[in-house]
Scaffold this motif. Structure first.
Motif, mmCIF file in Angstrom:
data_model
loop_
_atom_site.group_PDB
_atom_site.id
_atom_site.type_symbol
_atom_site.label_atom_id
_atom_site.label_comp_id
_atom_site.label_asym_id
_atom_site.label_seq_id
_atom_site.Cartn_x
_atom_site.Cartn_y
_atom_site.Cartn_z
ATOM 1 N N CYS A 120 -12.419 -22.955 -109.243
ATOM 2 C CA CYS A 120 -13.038 -23.013 -107.919
ATOM 3 C C CYS A 120 -12.890 -21.675 -107.217
ATOM 4 N N GLY A 122 -14.521 -21.389 -104.155
ATOM 5 C CA GLY A 122 -14.896 -21.690 -102.776
ATOM 6 C C GLY A 122 -13.937 -20.962 -101.835
ATOM 7 N N THR A 123 -14.269 -20.923 -100.582
ATOM 8 C CA THR A 123 -13.510 -20.096 -99.632
ATOM 9 C C THR A 123 -12.019 -20.413 -99.637
ATOM 10 N N ALA A 124 -11.669 -21.685 -99.521
ATOM 11 C CA ALA A 124 -10.244 -22.052 -99.434
ATOM 12 C C ALA A 124 -9.490 -21.660 -100.697
ATOM 13 N N CYS A 125 -10.091 -21.887 -101.844
ATOM 14 C CA CYS A 125 -9.427 -21.521 -103.105
ATOM 15 C C CYS A 125 -9.439 -20.002 -103.293
ATOM 16 N N CYS A 163 -16.953 -24.812 -103.686
ATOM 17 C CA CYS A 163 -15.963 -25.801 -103.245
ATOM 18 C C CYS A 163 -16.128 -27.146 -103.956
ATOM 19 N N LEU A 164 -15.017 -27.647 -104.470
ATOM 20 C CA LEU A 164 -15.014 -28.925 -105.186
ATOM 21 C C LEU A 164 -14.632 -30.078 -104.269
ATOM 22 N N GLY A 165 -14.468 -29.778 -102.988
ATOM 23 C CA GLY A 165 -14.195 -30.838 -102.021
ATOM 24 C C GLY A 165 -12.751 -31.297 -101.993
ATOM 25 N N ALA A 166 -11.855 -30.505 -102.539
ATOM 26 C CA ALA A 166 -10.434 -30.873 -102.523
ATOM 27 C C ALA A 166 -9.612 -29.672 -102.074
ATOM 28 N N CYS A 167 -10.066 -29.028 -101.010
ATOM 29 C CA CYS A 167 -9.487 -27.755 -100.570
ATOM 30 C C CYS A 167 -7.984 -27.852 -100.315
ATOM 31 N N ILE A 176 -7.742 -24.646 -107.083
ATOM 32 C CA ILE A 176 -7.981 -25.712 -108.054
ATOM 33 C C ILE A 176 -8.692 -25.186 -109.301
HETATM 34 S S1 FES Z 1 -12.655 -24.287 -101.876
HETATM 35 FE FE1 FES Z 1 -11.817 -25.015 -103.740
HETATM 36 S S2 FES Z 1 -11.805 -27.157 -103.416
HETATM 37 FE FE2 FES Z 1 -12.665 -26.412 -101.583
#
Ligand code: FES
Length: 160
Positions: free
Chosen positions: A77, A79-82, A118-122, A127
């Motif tokens: 992942c 996505g921003t948080a990861c 994002c996989l929805g489990a930030c 992840i």
């Molecule tokens: S950014 Fe990785 S799960 Fe949301």
């Protein structure tokens, strides 16, 4: 390409009904890990639908792959948080461990590495997903260990 009997079973399971084409494609991908063009041609013949329509569906849905994929699918992942928690470092560790870059499949068709949004489990980030199983709070070292263990065991490493 799937064995003829496997393809026939899939077609029968869905009643040879063109309305079930997405489910048929899902089953083919599940059996082969990708959508071989030869199989798509046979399905088109069996269901009497144009190949162009089939290809449009297969390319529209991101879950389908028209390129060979490995036995094991690793998704990192980004996505921003990861990403802010080290997603790219983890990607680098996975690339080194598998010897392939993001978007690639190894020559032995054992591993495919994908980067995803994002996989929805930030909250669990960073992840990686291996063969559909989420592994949270990942680090480069943990990712390397996980993949190394799967290589040795030939499984999905879920026993940790
Ligand atoms: S950014 Fe990785 S799960 Fe949301």
């Amino acid at each position: 390409m799937l064995e003829t009997a496997t393809l026939e079973t899939i077609l029968e399971r869905h009643g040879r009904n063109p309305a079930n084409i997405i489910a048929i494609l899902q089953d083919i991908q599940s059996a082969a890990n990708w959508l071989p063009e030869e199989d798509l041609r046979l399905v088109c013949q069996a269901l009497e639908i144009p190949l162009s329509k089939m290809m449009a569906l297969a390319t529209f849905y991101k879950a389908f792959s028209l390129k060979p994929r490995g036995k094991h699918i690793v998704q990192v992942c980004l996505g921003t948080a990861c990403h802010v928690r080290g997603g790219e470092r983890i990607q680098g560790a996975v690339e080194r461990e598998l010897g392939i870059a993001g978007g690639e499949t190894d020559e032995d068709l054992q591993w495919t590495l994908e980067t995803v949004g994002c996989l929805g489990a930030c909250a669990l980030g960073p992840i990686i997903v291996v063969d559909g199983e989420y592994h949270g709070q990942m680090t480069s070292a943990k990712a390397t260990r996980l993949l190394s263990r799967i290589k040795k065991a030939g499984g999905n490493g879920a026993e940790e």
